[in-house]
Design a protein around this motif. Sequence first.
Motif, PDB file in Angstrom:
ATOM      1  N   ASP A 179       0.825  -1.194   0.000  1.00 14.07           N
ATOM      2  CA  ASP A 179       0.000   0.000   0.000  1.00 14.07           C
ATOM      3  C   ASP A 179       0.866   1.254   0.000  1.00 14.07           C
ATOM      4  OD1 ASP A 179      -2.618   1.410   0.385  1.00 14.07           O
ATOM      5  OD2 ASP A 179      -1.656   1.987   2.277  1.00 14.07           O
ATOM      6  N   PHE A 180       0.674   2.107  -0.985  1.00 17.80           N
ATOM      7  CA  PHE A 180       1.484   3.317  -1.110  1.00 17.80           C
ATOM      8  C   PHE A 180       1.332   4.236   0.097  1.00 17.80           C
ATOM      9  CE2 PHE A 180       2.175   7.706  -2.626  1.00 17.80           C
ATOM     10  CZ  PHE A 180       3.500   7.596  -3.013  1.00 17.80           C
ATOM     11  N   ARG A 181       0.094   4.485   0.528  1.00 18.26           N
ATOM     12  CA  ARG A 181      -0.130   5.382   1.668  1.00 18.26           C
ATOM     13  C   ARG A 181       0.591   4.868   2.917  1.00 18.26           C
ATOM     14  NH1 ARG A 181      -3.776   9.462   2.597  1.00 18.26           N
ATOM     15  NH2 ARG A 181      -5.064   8.778   0.833  1.00 18.26           N
ATOM     16  N   THR A 182       0.542   3.578   3.149  1.00 18.01           N
ATOM     17  CA  THR A 182       1.230   2.990   4.302  1.00 18.01           C
ATOM     18  C   THR A 182       2.716   3.272   4.220  1.00 18.01           C
ATOM     19  OG1 THR A 182      -0.454   1.272   4.542  1.00 18.01           O
ATOM     20  CG2 THR A 182       1.711   0.837   5.533  1.00 18.01           C
ATOM     21  N   LEU A 235      11.375  10.444  -4.149  1.00 10.34           N
ATOM     22  CA  LEU A 235      11.408   9.533  -5.300  1.00 10.34           C
ATOM     23  C   LEU A 235      10.188   8.624  -5.213  1.00 10.34           C
ATOM     24  CD1 LEU A 235      15.162   8.527  -4.920  1.00 10.34           C
ATOM     25  CD2 LEU A 235      14.225  10.339  -6.351  1.00 10.34           C
ATOM     26  N   ILE A 236       9.411   8.536  -6.297  1.00 10.40           N
ATOM     27  CA  ILE A 236       8.197   7.714  -6.311  1.00 10.40           C
ATOM     28  C   ILE A 236       8.237   6.785  -7.519  1.00 10.40           C
ATOM     29  CG2 ILE A 236       5.680   7.715  -6.528  1.00 10.40           C
ATOM     30  CD1 ILE A 236       5.650  10.398  -5.076  1.00 10.40           C
ATOM     31  N   VAL A 237       8.041   5.492  -7.248  1.00 10.38           N
ATOM     32  CA  VAL A 237       7.978   4.482  -8.301  1.00 10.38           C
ATOM     33  C   VAL A 237       6.598   4.535  -8.958  1.00 10.38           C
ATOM     34  CG1 VAL A 237       8.030   1.995  -8.791  1.00 10.38           C
ATOM     35  CG2 VAL A 237       9.644   2.990  -7.142  1.00 10.38           C
ATOM     36  N   ASP A 238       6.586   4.479 -10.288  1.00 12.13           N
ATOM     37  CA  ASP A 238       5.330   4.495 -11.051  1.00 12.13           C
ATOM     38  C   ASP A 238       4.415   5.630 -10.609  1.00 12.13           C
ATOM     39  OD1 ASP A 238       6.145   2.227 -12.502  1.00 12.13           O
ATOM     40  OD2 ASP A 238       5.337   0.892 -10.966  1.00 12.13           O
ATOM     41  N   TYR A 239       4.983   6.815 -10.566  1.00 11.02           N
ATOM     42  CA  TYR A 239       4.274   8.018 -10.138  1.00 11.02           C
ATOM     43  C   TYR A 239       3.006   8.235 -10.954  1.00 11.02           C
ATOM     44  CZ  TYR A 239       3.241  12.974  -9.810  1.00 11.02           C
ATOM     45  OH  TYR A 239       2.607  14.176  -9.660  1.00 11.02           O
ATOM     46  N   ASN A 240       1.931   8.633 -10.255  1.00 13.00           N
ATOM     47  CA  ASN A 240       0.685   9.020 -10.921  1.00 13.00           C
ATOM     48  C   ASN A 240      -0.055  10.023 -10.029  1.00 13.00           C
ATOM     49  OD1 ASN A 240      -0.775   7.559  -8.923  1.00 13.00           O
ATOM     50  ND2 ASN A 240      -0.643   5.690 -10.140  1.00 13.00           N
ATOM     51  N   GLU A 241      -1.183  10.531 -10.510  1.00 17.62           N
ATOM     52  CA  GLU A 241      -1.929  11.559  -9.766  1.00 17.62           C
ATOM     53  C   GLU A 241      -2.446  11.035  -8.430  1.00 17.62           C
ATOM     54  OE1 GLU A 241      -2.094  14.822 -10.383  1.00 17.62           O
ATOM     55  OE2 GLU A 241      -0.714  14.339 -12.009  1.00 17.62           O
ATOM     56  N   LYS A 248      -1.055   8.823  -6.432  1.00 17.40           N
ATOM     57  CA  LYS A 248       0.073   8.842  -5.496  1.00 17.40           C
ATOM     58  C   LYS A 248       0.413  10.276  -5.090  1.00 17.40           C
ATOM     59  CE  LYS A 248       2.054   4.429  -6.849  1.00 17.40           C
ATOM     60  NZ  LYS A 248       3.154   3.738  -7.502  1.00 17.40           N
ATOM     61  N   HIS A 249       0.318  11.190  -6.048  1.00 20.72           N
ATOM     62  CA  HIS A 249       0.586  12.602  -5.743  1.00 20.72           C
ATOM     63  C   HIS A 249      -0.400  13.103  -4.687  1.00 20.72           C
ATOM     64  CE1 HIS A 249       1.849  16.733  -7.549  1.00 20.72           C
ATOM     65  NE2 HIS A 249       1.591  16.844  -6.274  1.00 20.72           N
ATOM     66  N   GLU A 250      -1.681  12.792  -4.863  1.00 18.13           N
ATOM     67  CA  GLU A 250      -2.708  13.222  -3.910  1.00 18.13           C
ATOM     68  C   GLU A 250      -2.464  12.630  -2.527  1.00 18.13           C
ATOM     69  OE1 GLU A 250      -5.033  15.581  -4.146  1.00 18.13           O
ATOM     70  OE2 GLU A 250      -4.119  15.982  -6.097  1.00 18.13           O
TER      71      GLU A 250
END
Length: 137
Positions: free
Chosen positions: A53-56, A85-91, A93-95
């Motif tokens: 989980d990205f948020r975690t 640094l973010i893997v497979d960045y998208n909106e 994940k940005h939010e």
Amino acid sequence: MMENNPLEISNPAGIYDPRDHAYSHVATVTAADLLVFVAGQGGSRTDGVLSDDFRTQVKIVFENIEIALASKGLKMNQIAKLTTLIVDYNEEKHEILIEESTKIWPDLKFPVNTLIPVARLALKGMLIEIDATAVNS
């Protein structure tokens, strides 16, 4: 500079207001103060387990930075600069990053931050890594 505060966060007129994206344009540090550099932190605790989980992972990254800073007597509001640094960045994940950053800096005095999308990080399953530079007066 603000009295008794070696770190000033600002967003000059003439550049768009970046606070909706959880960062600021300029961090000014008084040269006589101590700088503390925290290496890139990943989203695992001492057990080395990375959540899917990205948020975690974002929350754990910030917890790790907070622990590192506390070891030197600093707090999160003393951070001048982050590199994210973010893997497979998208909106999405940005939010999530914005939401979690706003919990840490509710006054919207976010550190200067450079966000870099990447294909992969050091460990398999690592989705985010953040390093920090803080100032101690």
